[in-house]
Write an enzyme that holds these catalytic residues in place. Structure first.
Site, PDB file in Angstrom:
ATOM      1  N   HIS A 101       0.814  -1.214   0.000  1.00 46.76           N
ATOM      2  CA  HIS A 101       0.000   0.000   0.000  1.00 46.76           C
ATOM      3  C   HIS A 101       0.845   1.260   0.000  1.00 46.76           C
ATOM      4  O   HIS A 101       0.383   2.317  -0.404  1.00 46.76           O
ATOM      5  CB  HIS A 101      -0.940   0.016   1.214  1.00 46.76           C
ATOM      6  N   GLY A 102       2.066   1.170   0.488  1.00 47.11           N
ATOM      7  CA  GLY A 102       2.893   2.372   0.485  1.00 47.11           C
ATOM      8  C   GLY A 102       4.157   2.187   1.283  1.00 47.11           C
ATOM      9  O   GLY A 102       4.250   1.298   2.137  1.00 47.11           O
TER      10      GLY A 102
END
Lengths: 496, 288
Positions: free
Chosen positions: A328-329
């Site tokens: 996701h990051g």
């Protein structure tokens, strides 16, 4: 280009008109391909180079791999492709995290080294996490033998469309190559399933424009002014955030499904009312299904899944969830979030709760509430840096004495209500399906209930499964989307 | 398996829309069918403490001021910092009140361009100043545009010199154009309130000091404070005011606070130093 912008509306109508109006049906793919590239390069045309390179590299690698008679060579070529994909993803997505870590730990400043400085200044290509995973699936499935290619030229076009098809390009669903390649072909306007496409689009836009966008500013202000709000307000804000992230992402996915349907394509369902899940395992079968099944098929099972002893299973779960968080990051909060879910899943498995679902409605509700509470708590760490999330929790535990901000709370509840109702209706529908499958069980349980409760139960089921009620509900959603949209916000999952 | 019938759905939605349009036409409904959620954002006046007609200091500003704790002060301080709003509303509250402080410290920053809150709220400050923790509407957009003007960088971004130069408040004219006439009018009205208020207070014998506190994201923009001060010069040209700033290369060091002419100045400066990290955190990393 945002799905909820007027520019996109104009774009979609124009593309659709061209798509079905072209004299030679073979041009349809060309129209779809060009329009997908226009869609992707609308704000940052430079990113088209990266997308083009990704398409070319994966088409060539998968084609080459498919030509190899020996399995070993196939694996070697596909593995090279996978490494190149992952290297690109890491270079764009995780370089900042590595640079910050090196700076903090050793005082090495990558930003001062010329080629690295250039790399660090490049923007994160939108949708890179999604299309990289799709490309990896293409390579792996080629080696697994589940892909059949026709000619190199056709394979190039098919791969290009598979990766760049605009409804799912930026934020999924992550489509499997075999699922998509089989659908590529001539499409006819008369074959459009308008009911299904309309249903997806109304539901998607309602979730995004009415629910998520209207909640956004209230939730942001709730977090910003957490020291001023009562514990009740804060708890409600946290729950509303769970609703918002669902509405935002599921909204996008439904719009993608609806748009794809207008072009004659089917995309896989990405959400299945996840907040009714009675266990974390069930939650992950209902939340971001295309990612969780991707992680299962291309990471968890190749790692050994649950077949190599208990300890190895727990390690595999943790690896998958931590990498899922990192997907996701490049930030600590995503790793924390993945770790929390991983630990939750391990705990659930060790207690044997992951297999149990209760048909007793009270137990089912209690279990769903516990899971919702856990997921909501984890979302705090997903969406905010750990100190802010912790101070939010701290304020929630401390501010009991403050008076609740009633008008604000009422507004939050009103906006969240439709999403909760949708979850409830889904639960009732599943209950009804269970009754139809097991009439003797249901008769026994109904006979034990008071007459009034039986009557209410039957009426609720009848309403929830009635087509007229469904049409009315969809009409109301469309109406509310048109007359009460929130301030336009970008989709939360665009950043991934 | 339930499936939607698109025709039926569109027909029902059309009926609903017709009723809605008719209701607007006959004046039964105004605009949105529901109240917009951003009208429920929070404007809270905090810590209106040590009520006294002649306090030594009155603080006016946004949440950064509002969060200052009473325990920091050893003098008579009234805090008119407004969470979710800014100095112009605080100035109106002060002008409506009976207070005659020795010093009024006005925080200047992007928040200063937020529109006024509801008239009722401002009137609530008439006579005795008192706490009002109600929820009042405000519109965030003008502030957001101003934020973009002053702080066009992402959080944690280290801007290149070229980008910093480009970011100068006076060089991003095209951004200014994105303000609607209504928003420009709102900003102008706020500035007028501050200018008139400052003049009136000076005439009453009150000293005025302006401070600019760059928050964590603004502070990365080396020129943000200079730009704010340039803006102050423009707005308050010809008015005898003090200008203070708390900025030293991003370390939140105070430099000019000693110019404050009241005995609480040092405590105030100390407090700002200690609390600023907390304040930035408390504002959810958004500048108010």
């Amino acid at each position: 280009m945002l799905f909820n912008s007027a520019t996109f509306l104009f774009f979609a109508i124009t593309v659709m008109a061209l798509y079905y109006a072209v004299p030679k049906k073979g041009w349809q793919l060309f129209v779809l391909l060009v329009s997908s590239l226009v869609f992707y390069g609308w704000t940052q045309p430079a990113l088209l180079a990266l997308l083009g390179a990704c398409i070319l590299m994966n088409a060539c690698t998968s084609w080459l791999a498919s030509l190899q008679p020996r399995k070993r060579n196939q694996i070697l070529i596909a593995a090279t492709g996978v490494i190149l994909n992952l290297a690109t993803l890491c270079a764009f997505k995780y370089m900042h995290l590595v640079a910050a870590g090196l700076d903090k730990a050793f005082g090495v400043r990558l930003g001062h080294i010329e080629p690295m400085a250039l790399l660090l200044q490049l923007p994160l290509p939108i949708g890179i996490s999604f299309y990289t995973f799709e490309a990896i699936a293409l390579l792996v499935d080629t080696v697994r033998g589940s892909m059949k290619f026709r000619s190199l030229r056709q394979h190039m076009v098919d791969t290009a469309l598979f990766i760049s098809f605009f409804p799912h390009l930026i934020a999924g669903p992550i489509v499997r190559p075999s699922y998509f390649f089989d659908q590529i072909g001539v499409k006819y306007f008369r074959a459009i399933d308008w009911n299904k496409a309309g249903e997806y689009l109304i539901l998607g836009y309602f979730l995004k424009v009415f629910v998520a966008d209207n909640l956004a500013s209230m939730i942001d202000s709730g977090v910003a002014y957490r020291y001023m709000l009562s514990s009740f307000d804060l708890a409600l804000t946290a729950c509303a955030f769970s609703v918002r992230i669902f509405a935002d992402f599921a909204g996008y996915s439904y719009i993608a499904l609806g748009l794809a349907a207008l072009f004659g394509y089917k995309l896989p369902q990405n959400f299945n009312w996840p907040y009714t899940a009675q266990s974390l395992s069930e939650f992950w079968k209902r939340w971001h299904i295309s990612l969780s099944t991707w992680l299962r098929d291309y990471l968890y099972i190749p790692l050994g899944g649950s077949q190599q002893g208990q300890v190895r299973t727990y390690i595999n779960i943790m690896v998958v969830m931590l990498l899922g968080g990192l997907w996701h990051g490049a930030a600590v909060n995503f790793i924390l979030w993945g770790g929390m879910h991983g630990l939750g899943l391990c705990l659930e498995r060790s207690l044997g709760w992951h297999k149990i679902t209760s048909n007793n409605r009270f137990i089912a509700i209690a279990r769903a509430l516990v899971i919702f509470g856990f997921v909501t708590f984890a979302w705090l760490f997903f969406s905010h840096k750990a100190p802010i999330a912790l101070s939010f929790c701290h304020a929630m535990l401390e501010n009991f004495a403050l008076t609740p901000a009633v008008p604000r709370d009422v507004m939050l509840i009103i906006i969240c209500f439709p999403v909760l109702l949708m979850h409830l209706v889904d639960a009732v529908k599943r209950g009804t399906a269970h009754i139809q499958e097991n009439p003797s069980d249901s008769a026994r349980s109904l006979n034990n209930s008071p007459a009034l409760l039986q009557h209410i139960s039957r009426t609720v089921r009848a309403v929830c499964t009635s087509n007229v009620a469904y049409d009315c509900a969809m009409a109301m959603m469309l109406f509310l989307t048109l007359v009460n949209p929130g301030d336009p916000n970008t989709f939360l999952y665009f950043q991934f | 398996m339930q499936t939607m019938n698109l025709r039926t759905t569109l027909a029902i939605a059309a009926v609903l829309l017709s009723v809605y349009i008719a209701a607007i036409g006959t004046g039964q409904v105004h605009g949105n069918i529901m109240i917009r959620p951003n009208q429920f954002n929070i404007v809270t006046a905090q810590q209106w403490h040590k009520l006294k007609a002649n306090p030594e200091v009155v603080l006016i500003g946004s949440s950064k001021i509002a969060y200052l704790r009473p325990s920091y002060f050893d003098t008579e301080v009234i805090n008119l910092g407004l969470i979710g709003n800014g100095s112009a509303t605080g100035m109106q509250l002060l002008r409506n009140s009976v207070l005659t402080p020795q010093l009024v410290l006005i925080e200047m920053g992007t928040h200063s361009f937020q529109p006024q809150v509801d008239e009722r709220f401002v009137n609530a400050g008439k006579g005795d100043v008192r706490a009002d923790e109600g929820l009042l509407p405000y519109d965030q957009r003008p502030m957001a545009v101003l934020l973009k003007l002053l702080c066009p960088f992402e959080r944690d971004e280290v801007p290149s010199p070229a980008k910093v130069a480009k970011a100068s408040l006076y060089e991003i004219e095209h951004e200014r154009k994105s303000l609607t006439p209504r928003e420009i009018a709102t900003i102008s009205a706020n500035l007028k309130i501050l200018r008139d208020g400052a003049r009136e207070l000076i005439a009453r014998g009150t000293q005025i000091a302006f401070i600019s506190i760059p928050c964590d994201s603004i502070i990365q923009h080396a020129h943000a404070e200079e730009e704010t001060e340039k803006l102050l010069d423009q707005i308050f040209a010809g008015i005898p005011i003090k200008k203070l700033s708390i900025h030293d290369g991003g370390n939140f060091e105070t430099t000019d606070m000693v110019h404050l002419s009241v005995k609480s100045a040092k405590q105030f400066a100390k407090m700002l130093d200690e609390d600023l990290q907390h304040l930035c955190l408390a504002s959810g990393d958004r500048v108010l």
